[in-house]
Design a protein around this motif. Structure first.
Motif, PDB file in Angstrom:
ATOM      1  N   CYS A 322     -53.679   9.145  14.345  1.00 21.48           N
ATOM      2  CA  CYS A 322     -53.174   8.545  12.971  1.00 21.48           C
ATOM      3  C   CYS A 322     -53.053   9.529  12.119  1.00 21.48           C
ATOM      4  O   CYS A 322     -53.434  10.637  12.039  1.00 21.48           O
ATOM      5  CB  CYS A 322     -54.216   7.435  12.803  1.00 21.48           C
ATOM      6  SG  CYS A 322     -54.252   5.831  13.797  1.00 21.48           S
ATOM      7  N   ASP A 324     -54.450   9.921   9.240  1.00 25.34           N
ATOM      8  CA  ASP A 324     -55.633  10.735   8.725  1.00 25.34           C
ATOM      9  C   ASP A 324     -56.251  11.540   9.370  1.00 25.34           C
ATOM     10  O   ASP A 324     -57.179  12.078   9.415  1.00 25.34           O
ATOM     11  CB  ASP A 324     -56.611   9.404   8.336  1.00 25.34           C
ATOM     12  CG  ASP A 324     -56.765   8.831   9.660  1.00 25.34           C
ATOM     13  OD1 ASP A 324     -56.558   9.103  10.722  1.00 25.34           O
ATOM     14  OD2 ASP A 324     -57.980   7.865   9.490  1.00 25.34           O
ATOM     15  N   LYS A 326     -57.323  11.202  12.682  1.00 26.72           N
ATOM     16  CA  LYS A 326     -58.203  10.491  13.606  1.00 26.72           C
ATOM     17  C   LYS A 326     -57.519   9.906  14.696  1.00 26.72           C
ATOM     18  O   LYS A 326     -56.654   9.260  14.440  1.00 26.72           O
ATOM     19  CB  LYS A 326     -59.434   9.843  12.670  1.00 26.72           C
ATOM     20  CG  LYS A 326     -60.035  10.678  11.555  1.00 26.72           C
ATOM     21  CD  LYS A 326     -60.869   9.599  10.867  1.00 26.72           C
ATOM     22  CE  LYS A 326     -61.548  10.488   9.727  1.00 26.72           C
ATOM     23  NZ  LYS A 326     -62.493   9.445   8.896  1.00 26.72           N
ATOM     24  N   ASN A 331     -59.976   3.012  14.568  1.00 27.11           N
ATOM     25  CA  ASN A 331     -59.298   3.356  13.334  1.00 27.11           C
ATOM     26  C   ASN A 331     -58.178   2.098  12.737  1.00 27.11           C
ATOM     27  O   ASN A 331     -57.672   1.618  13.406  1.00 27.11           O
ATOM     28  CB  ASN A 331     -58.432   4.629  13.624  1.00 27.11           C
ATOM     29  CG  ASN A 331     -57.992   5.156  12.571  1.00 27.11           C
ATOM     30  OD1 ASN A 331     -57.644   4.791  11.250  1.00 27.11           O
ATOM     31  ND2 ASN A 331     -57.737   6.459  12.474  1.00 27.11           N
ATOM     32  N   THR A 463     -63.666  14.364  14.049  1.00 33.77           N
ATOM     33  CA  THR A 463     -63.958  12.942  14.448  1.00 33.77           C
ATOM     34  C   THR A 463     -64.297  12.810  15.999  1.00 33.77           C
ATOM     35  O   THR A 463     -63.148  12.974  16.803  1.00 33.77           O
ATOM     36  CB  THR A 463     -63.059  12.040  13.984  1.00 33.77           C
ATOM     37  OG1 THR A 463     -62.753  12.160  12.557  1.00 33.77           O
ATOM     38  CG2 THR A 463     -63.541  10.541  14.274  1.00 33.77           C
ATOM     39  N   ASP A 465     -63.904  11.362  19.434  1.00 33.21           N
ATOM     40  CA  ASP A 465     -62.921  10.186  20.160  1.00 33.21           C
ATOM     41  C   ASP A 465     -63.718   9.445  21.497  1.00 33.21           C
ATOM     42  O   ASP A 465     -63.832  10.307  22.296  1.00 33.21           O
ATOM     43  CB  ASP A 465     -61.763  10.896  20.331  1.00 33.21           C
ATOM     44  CG  ASP A 465     -60.495   9.999  20.934  1.00 33.21           C
ATOM     45  OD1 ASP A 465     -60.888   8.608  21.156  1.00 33.21           O
ATOM     46  OD2 ASP A 465     -59.446  10.164  21.130  1.00 33.21           O
TER      47      ASP A 465
END
Length: 575
Positions: A322, A324, A326, A331, A463, A465
């Motif tokens: 995305c 951002d 992340k 999300n 982040t 996943d």
């Protein structure tokens, strides 16, 4: 290409005209056979001889709709046999050493002009011979693993032809040695990027091969393809060294105009790459010089205006982050799968620059009038030419300007080598060696992310996943592999990556490629899974791909070859 050169005398006379008029490799004339020992008398003879290797075999064009249909990224109308696991042992034929023999002939005979001409006038062609020998053997290594290394110009009855297989690590070392020599002799000039290869292409290839072999030795260390005397870090370091030299040269960079919404897409639709900072080598087409040549046929834009049974997988689409920086899992920026426009909202812009969406321009007429891809999506999967098995229609490499849509004789060029690969090879090799620093990421991956306006990769704040393909590996390795996947999609790297990572168990075995929600298609001949997503291979491979982990990473040795060299030549694992 047309073989109209039949004798040494005509060869020299004809080639003088060719060389004086045009340096484009598409217009060089290949040789039908190795010329007699009297052939090499001057540098022009060496140049003419090496012209035969500037062909589709070594410089394949960017295929219509891309080149990754033997992987988990792209989906055609039929199942790839390797992924399906249904290949059988090749019973007849040979392992093709024709190019090796031709190159060995050159390397055994070019010195006949020593003393008559300054080495600087022909070292370029010697460098080319070492480069093409390295690439020839790399292709053999990927196909067969251990393979006979031949250094001499052998006849059809030479005893060396019946030697056993040379160990894989020895072959890899000799390939990289050939590229060391090639880089030493090839021109260091940037050149126009389509005439003759240079030092930087040899170094890019060296980084590619070293990364491949280091990965293979590391990740196949416990299976049937284990390499004796493995030393993966040696190869990772070689990949770093070669890529660093290119990066420090200052000759190349990442193409950008500052418009992250179109720059990635536009890179692949240029009409000329002579001055493009990202492109090391490209394939040029010129109707006035090559029209009618068998190696010339080029109709990419014409064909890509319809999906023609080719598409991208949902697995690939899901891998795009995305905006951002992340992943889509958990999300709030991810809008779900209801329709493709919604699915692609708030995503890495490379997704919409790779996959066409209904609201994007499909065609631009000569008068400037535009049509949208919605015209294709409204009739998607209604007939063969409009079939996209997963629904995700490919647009990477497609130019909507209709004046460039020509059946068979387009002059649409193809990128062959680009700087993005150099950066990705560098950062992956450094990560594999350990000790990856933020500075390393900033000068590689983050340059690519900056082009498309994505947040930088921050090693201290990755982040997690939940759907990482490789949960047992580090977060940095997972994100580097993700970046490689989305940046290089369709360019023919994905299967080689899966093979060198020994990743078929995670990505291929028991899996099928899925598509978008079938409810978006008015007519649909393809199966649908229980969640409503297109599942085009549901009937063909109901249990998922049957790739055999103990066999299918390599090809079989033809049985006829084993019979001819019984006792010395053995079959590959699992065959």
């Amino acid at each position: 290409m047309k073989n109209f050169i039949k004798t040494a005398g005509l060869l020299v006379a004809s080639a003088m005209i060719i060389v004086s008029c045009n340096d484009d490799f598409l217009d060089r004339q290949p040789l039908d056979e190795v010329i007699s020992d009297m052939y090499f008398e001057k540098p022009l003879d060496l140049e003419i001889y090496m012209n035969q290797f500037y062909s589709n075999a070594y410089f394949p064009k960017y295929q219509n709709h891309g080149n990754d249909y033997n992987s988990d990224d792209m989906v055609a109308s039929t199942v790839d046999l390797r992924l399906q696991g249904t290949r059988t042992v090749v019973t007849s034929g040979t392992i093709d050493f024709t190019k090796v023999r031709s190159l060995n002939y050159f390397l055994s005979n070019y010195k006949k002009i020593e003393g008559k001409h300054d080495f600087n006038t022909y070292k370029q062609y010697v460098g080319e011979a070492y480069y093409f020998k390295a690439v020839t053997y790399f292709n053999l290594l990927k196909s067969y693993g251990d393979i006979q290394w031949l250094d001499k110009d052998l006849g059809t009855s030479s005893p060396e032809l019946y030697n056993g297989r040379t160990p894989r690590n020895v072959v890899a070392d000799r390939i990289l040695g050939c590229l060391d020599t090639a880089a030493m002799y090839l021109t260091a000039d940037r050149t126009n990027g389509y005439s003759r290869i240079n030092r930087w292409i040899a170094l890019l290839m060296q980084s590619r091969i070293a990364l491949y072999e280091g990965s293979w030795q590391k990740y196949h260390s416990a299976d049937e393809f284990k390499v004796s005397n493995a030393n993966p870090n040696k190869y990772f370091q070689k990949a770093v060294d070669a890529s660093e030299e290119i990066m420090k040269s200052g000759l190349y960079g990442v193409y950008t105009t500052g418009n992250g919404q179109i720059d990635y897409r536009d890179l692949f639709t240029k009409r000329d790459y002579s001055a493009n900072v990202e492109v090391l080598f490209w394939r040029r087409y010129d109707n006035e010089l090559s029209r009618g040549d068998n190696d010339f046929t080029n109709d990419r834009n014409f064909r890509m205006s319809q999906p023609l049974g080719r598409s991208l997988s949902k697995g690939l689409a899901d891998s795009y982050l995305c905006t951002d920086g992340k992943p889509i899992s958990g999300n709030a920026l991810f809008k779900g799968y209801t329709n493709i426009n919604q699915e692609f909202e708030n995503r890495d812009s490379r997704l919409k620059q790779t996959v066409a969406t209904p609201d994007q321009v499909w065609k631009i007429g000569a008068n400037g009038a535009t049509q949208l891809w919605s015209e294709i999506y409204n009739t998607l999967n209604s007939k063969t030419d409009l079939n996209a098995p997963t629904g995700y229609v490919i647009q990477k490499g497609y130019d909507p300007q209709v004046i460039y849509h020509v059946q068979q004789y387009e002059e649409t060029p193809s990128i062959l080598f680009r700087y993005a690969e150099v950066l990705l090879n560098n950062v992956e090799a450094k990560a594999e060696l350990g000790g990856l620093k933020q500075e390393d990421v900033n000068r590689t991956i983050n340059l690519l992310r900056n082009r498309v306006g994505m947040p930088n990769l921050d090693l201290s704040n990755i982040t997690t996943d939940s759907k990482w393909d490789f949960p047992l590996l580090s977060s940095a390795i997972n994100e580097i592999r993700r970046e490689r996947r989305v940046e290089l999609v369709g360019e023919g790297f994905r299967w080689d990556d899966i093979a060198r990572w020994a990743a078929a168990d995670e990505l291929i075995v028991g899996k099928r490629p899925k598509g978008f929600l079938a409810s978006q298609v008015k007519q649909n001949p393809f199966p649908v899974d229980s969640d409503g997503f297109l599942d085009p291979f549901q009937k063909a491979v109901p249990a998922g791909y049957g790739f055999k982990l103990n066999r299918d990473y390599l090809n079989s040795i033809p049985e006829s070859e084993i019979r001819l060299n019984e006792g010395n030549l053995t079959q590959n694992p699992g065959w």
